[in-house]
Scaffold this active site. Sequence first.
Site, PDB file in Angstrom:
ATOM      1  N   TYR A 184       0.839  -1.197   0.000  1.00 54.29           N
ATOM      2  CA  TYR A 184       0.000   0.000   0.000  1.00 54.29           C
ATOM      3  C   TYR A 184       0.872   1.245   0.000  1.00 54.29           C
ATOM      4  O   TYR A 184       2.014   1.243   0.466  1.00 54.29           O
ATOM      5  CB  TYR A 184      -0.956   0.014   1.196  1.00 54.29           C
ATOM      6  N   CYS A 185       0.321   2.325  -0.554  1.00 55.27           N
ATOM      7  CA  CYS A 185       0.988   3.627  -0.581  1.00 55.27           C
ATOM      8  C   CYS A 185      -0.093   4.683  -0.729  1.00 55.27           C
ATOM      9  O   CYS A 185      -1.286   4.365  -0.720  1.00 55.27           O
ATOM     10  CB  CYS A 185       2.022   3.702  -1.709  1.00 55.27           C
ATOM     11  N   THR A 186       0.281   5.935  -0.867  1.00 53.39           N
ATOM     12  CA  THR A 186      -0.689   7.026  -0.794  1.00 53.39           C
ATOM     13  C   THR A 186      -1.815   6.892  -1.816  1.00 53.39           C
ATOM     14  O   THR A 186      -2.987   6.783  -1.461  1.00 53.39           O
ATOM     15  CB  THR A 186       0.012   8.378  -0.976  1.00 53.39           C
TER      16      THR A 186
END
Length: 302
Positions: A184-186
């Site tokens: 996951y990331c922004t």
Amino acid sequence: MALSRIVLYYQFTPIADPESVVLWQRALCEKWGLRGRILVSEHGINGTVGGEISAVKQYVRTTRQFSGFRDMEFKWSDGGAEDFPRLSVKAREEIVAFGAADELKVDENGVVGGGTHLSPEQVNELVEQNGDDVVFFDGRNAFEARIGRFKNAVVPDTRTTHDFLAELESGKYDDLKDKKVVTYCTGGIRCEILSALMKNRGFEDVYQIDGGIVRYGEKFGDAGLWEGSLYVFDQRMHIEFSPEAVMIGRCEACGSASNKFENCSNQDCRELILLCPDCAAKNLACPSGCATARQGRQTSSV
């Protein structure tokens, strides 16, 4: 007073002439008074821009006229041009600097060999059905996780995205290779690349959250598996998904709760340090010493 908004977007698609796309994108933004940051490479585009809502809508409609960007998703959030110091539109070897330009493969459908995309609902279902066999893997710079992350997530020791390859090849995470790994990331872009790099290095069951933390937070707020604030790379510094957001960050000077990074007061340092409002008002330098901080924390320029 005109309403303003910010859009976050990316698209992996082959671009034969990145420099011409840069000129076109800069002209569009200047025409409609938008500010922000746009990167273009032969692999695609990555941008965040803000301005008056009517101008941003014009920008979105026109950008989608490029054949490779026709289906590009734009994520809308509060803010405007004032949240960015300037307009920056540049061509780069990579739209996210993993140092893997030669390894990354892109076709008209996006990144080749990346992780399986999951909707926010499917993320929760995966966890409900598989329990401890699911591991969240943070695809951001480690300092971002200090104010917000998925519960029990693995946070690699990364100062910039350039550090991920060394981390993955260090052997630290080999025990995850037979787990279901949710990256996951922004907004999702870093995980498009990270998931492919992980699969290339023996991680067998790799997923990514479609739309990243932003899309998950829009769906579940603070009632899901996310906790804390989301760090953002503009003058807002962080956002919350609901009034119920918990504050998991801790001030580096006094240890009280905080979700706001400040620049070190030492003009030769200017590292980002996590401070509560009271300590920030004291205009502090890095509590652990600037030389030490430079080795282990993210700078405000990345």
